[in-house]
Scaffold this active site. Structure first.
Site, PDB file in Angstrom:
ATOM      1  N   ARG A 258       0.836  -1.197   0.000  1.00 13.21           N
ATOM      2  CA  ARG A 258       0.000   0.000   0.000  1.00 13.21           C
ATOM      3  C   ARG A 258       0.872   1.249   0.000  1.00 13.21           C
ATOM      4  NH1 ARG A 258      -4.932  -1.982   4.019  1.00 13.21           N
ATOM      5  NH2 ARG A 258      -5.313  -3.885   2.802  1.00 13.21           N
ATOM      6  N   ARG A 273       1.609   1.329  10.420  1.00 10.99           N
ATOM      7  CA  ARG A 273       1.172   1.706   9.081  1.00 10.99           C
ATOM      8  C   ARG A 273       2.378   1.612   8.152  1.00 10.99           C
ATOM      9  NH1 ARG A 273      -3.188   4.969   7.243  1.00 10.99           N
ATOM     10  NH2 ARG A 273      -3.738   5.476   9.379  1.00 10.99           N
ATOM     11  N   GLU A 345      -7.691  -0.490  14.121  1.00  7.36           N
ATOM     12  CA  GLU A 345      -8.263  -1.558  13.285  1.00  7.36           C
ATOM     13  C   GLU A 345      -7.313  -2.750  13.118  1.00  7.36           C
ATOM     14  OE1 GLU A 345      -9.595  -0.223   9.401  1.00  7.36           O
ATOM     15  OE2 GLU A 345      -9.110  -2.176   8.550  1.00  7.36           O
ATOM     16  N   SER A 348     -11.200  -6.268   9.103  1.00  6.97           N
ATOM     17  CA  SER A 348     -12.258  -5.565   8.396  1.00  6.97           C
ATOM     18  C   SER A 348     -12.973  -6.596   7.544  1.00  6.97           C
ATOM     19  CB  SER A 348     -11.638  -4.481   7.516  1.00  6.97           C
ATOM     20  OG  SER A 348     -12.654  -3.794   6.829  1.00  6.97           O
ATOM     21  N   ARG A 386       0.123  -6.196  11.393  1.00  6.32           N
ATOM     22  CA  ARG A 386      -0.233  -5.169  12.360  1.00  6.32           C
ATOM     23  C   ARG A 386      -0.640  -5.751  13.718  1.00  6.32           C
ATOM     24  NH1 ARG A 386      -4.713  -0.358  11.485  1.00  6.32           N
ATOM     25  NH2 ARG A 386      -3.006   0.826  10.574  1.00  6.32           N
TER      26      ARG A 386
END
Length: 422
Positions: A258, A273, A345, A348, A386
């Site tokens: 990403r 991140r 988070e 998801s 994460r």
RNA sequence: GGAGACGUCGCAUAGUCUGGUCGAGUGCACCACCCUGCUAAGGUGGAGUCCCGGGUUCCGGGACCGAGGGUUCAAAUCCCUCCGUCUCCGCCA
């Protein structure tokens, strides 16, 4: 893609949905107009084409000496057909663009509004009460030599890292724990391609709302995937699949990439991140009537994983404006991060109903020999890199060690904790 | 990276040189029916996907022979580009 017949019959449902998403409501009317224009142009072309075909047959059957005269007669028609076809193609393309401006119809119960308008469905587990000053995951990672951020930056730039020693093993342990759970639940494991063609990336809907998040390989006109969802959704693209024996459930293991564009200055410390991480993703093809129930199952599997690694978390019902273009409803689970005193988070799960499947051409037959109809697709996270952040911070101990949750121990040679000495 | 062959309706193939009767043939598998009569053979017919229009167990039209262009009154068939598969050579973490 949305269901065009539904759009024609109940345009207000789509107007409401677009409004709830804080999206473009006028896209609905543009699509309706483009649809009519497209159908008119198509009819015109097909009428001319039928005429031309009939004539072609006449020429073929005519005696040799009459052919020249017939051909002369029809010469102009070819031009008309070609022009009408071009117009029909243009109209179809314009319709395509217009209809793409409409996101998936949100389900009842999805909160209206933007990122901050989620509702909390439940909170699970106790926040850890430390009788010492807890370290953040970066400090823990450094003292226990779990990752190397400096060298990551040296080699690849900001937001890159090496997982080292027990850090590397911990990630593999977590992903394997997730994989075993998925296999136990009947999922088929897949290790997926992480470079995909444009039509697949477009089909999943990521080029609409997340396009600046995606790495693009210009020399090859291909994309690096930010989740194996892309390759898993593409797996059955343009296929008629058999759902008679139940849903098709896949567990995709892949590295994810990403760009994190627009997040400069956010979460710059550590591995929260990052540009590259690993993930185990659940992906399901099922019948539309089963989609809502399956969504609950995916959420339950996610929570099962969180329970196994003993993390406190909450479940949120994401607001319409924060849904991806393909999602009709999305639940996130967020783990408590002690040093940030907030939830972040970890998973998801989205119900994309038939939106992705329509774009990617994935259908099934509700009845033996019956007509085909789009399937529903759903996805959900089972583990990512994460998670290490939450595991490290929540399970740290006064002596600077990190206790390993029991479920992970078999994957780590049985150790009970990672200590500075180990 | 170089050279060559190939890509056709589930599978296997014919058709491409020589454009029109290809509305795509044949075999296998599949479905229905018939005949037969017993873990079989034979006969007849049917069957794909997608779109448009009118009707709603249908009818008419159109698209689809890897993809996209082009030539032509007309393309599975001729030309170009791309993608994929296979074979040989080269290279290789």
């Amino acid at each position: 893609m949305i269901d065009v017949e539904l759009l024609r019959s109940t345009p207000d449902a789509f107007r409401d949905s677009q409004r709830a998403r804080q999206g473009d409501v006028s896209a609905v009317d543009r699509a309706l107009e483009a649809d009519e224009a497209r159908r008119a142009a198509l009819t015109r072309f097909e009428t001319l084409r039928a005429e031309q075909k009939a004539f072609g047959k006449k020429v073929a059957q005519a005696p040799k000496d009459e052919k020249a005269a017939l051909v002369a007669q029809v010469q102009g028609l070819a031009e008309d057909v070609k022009r009408a076809e071009a117009q029909a193609n243009d109209a179809a393309q314009a319709f395509d663009v217009a209809v793409r401006g409409i996101q998936n119809l949100v389900l009842d119960g999805v909160p209206e509004g933007g990122e901050d308008d989620f509702t909390v469905l439940r909170e699970v587990g106790e926040h850890p009460a430390f009788d010492f000053a807890p370290k953040d995951h970066v400090a823990l990672g450094e003292s226990l030599q779990l990752f190397d951020l400096e060298r990551g930056a040296k080699v690849s730039g900001a937001r890159f890292y090496y997982l080292t020693g027990w850090g590397a093993r911990l990630e593999l342990a977590l992903l394997n724990l997730a994989l075993d759970q998925a296999i136990g639940a009947g999922f088929t494991p897949l290790i997926t391609p992480t470079i995909v063609n444009p039509d697949i990336m477009r089909g999943t809907g990521f080029l609409d709302s997340h396009s600046d998040e995606i790495y693009y390989l210009e020399a090859d006109d291909q994309y690096l995937t930010g989740t194996s969802e892309v390759a898993l959704a593409g797996y059955h693209s343009d296929e008629i699949i058999d759902l008679a024996a139940g849903p098709k459930r896949y567990a995709g293991w892949s590295t994810c990439y990403r760009r994190e564009a627009g997040s400069h200055g956010k979460d710059t410390r550590g591995i929260l991140r990052v540009h590259q991480f690993n993930k185990l993703e659940m992906f399901v093809y099922t019948t539309p009537d089963q989609a809502v129930a399956e969504h609950q199952r995916l959420l339950a599997w996610e929570e099962q994983m969180l329970a196994k690694v003993e993390l406190p978390y909450r479940v949120i019902n994401t607001a319409a404006g924060d849904l991806g273009s393909s999602a009709a409803q999305k639940f996130d689970t967020e783990a408590w991060i002690p040093t940030q005193q907030t939830y972040r988070e970890l998973t998801s799960t989205s119900n994309c109903t038939t939106y992705q499947a329509r774009r990617l051409g994935v259908r099934y037959r509700p009845e033996e020999g019956g007509k085909t109809t789009p399937v529903a697709t759903l996805n959900g996270t089972l583990a990512t890199t994460r998670w290490l952040v939450a595991i490290l911070e929540n399970h740290q101990q006064a002596d600077g060690s990190v206790r390993i949750p029991e479920a992970l121990r078999p994957y780590l040679g049985g150790i009970e904790a990672i200590t500075p000495a180990s």
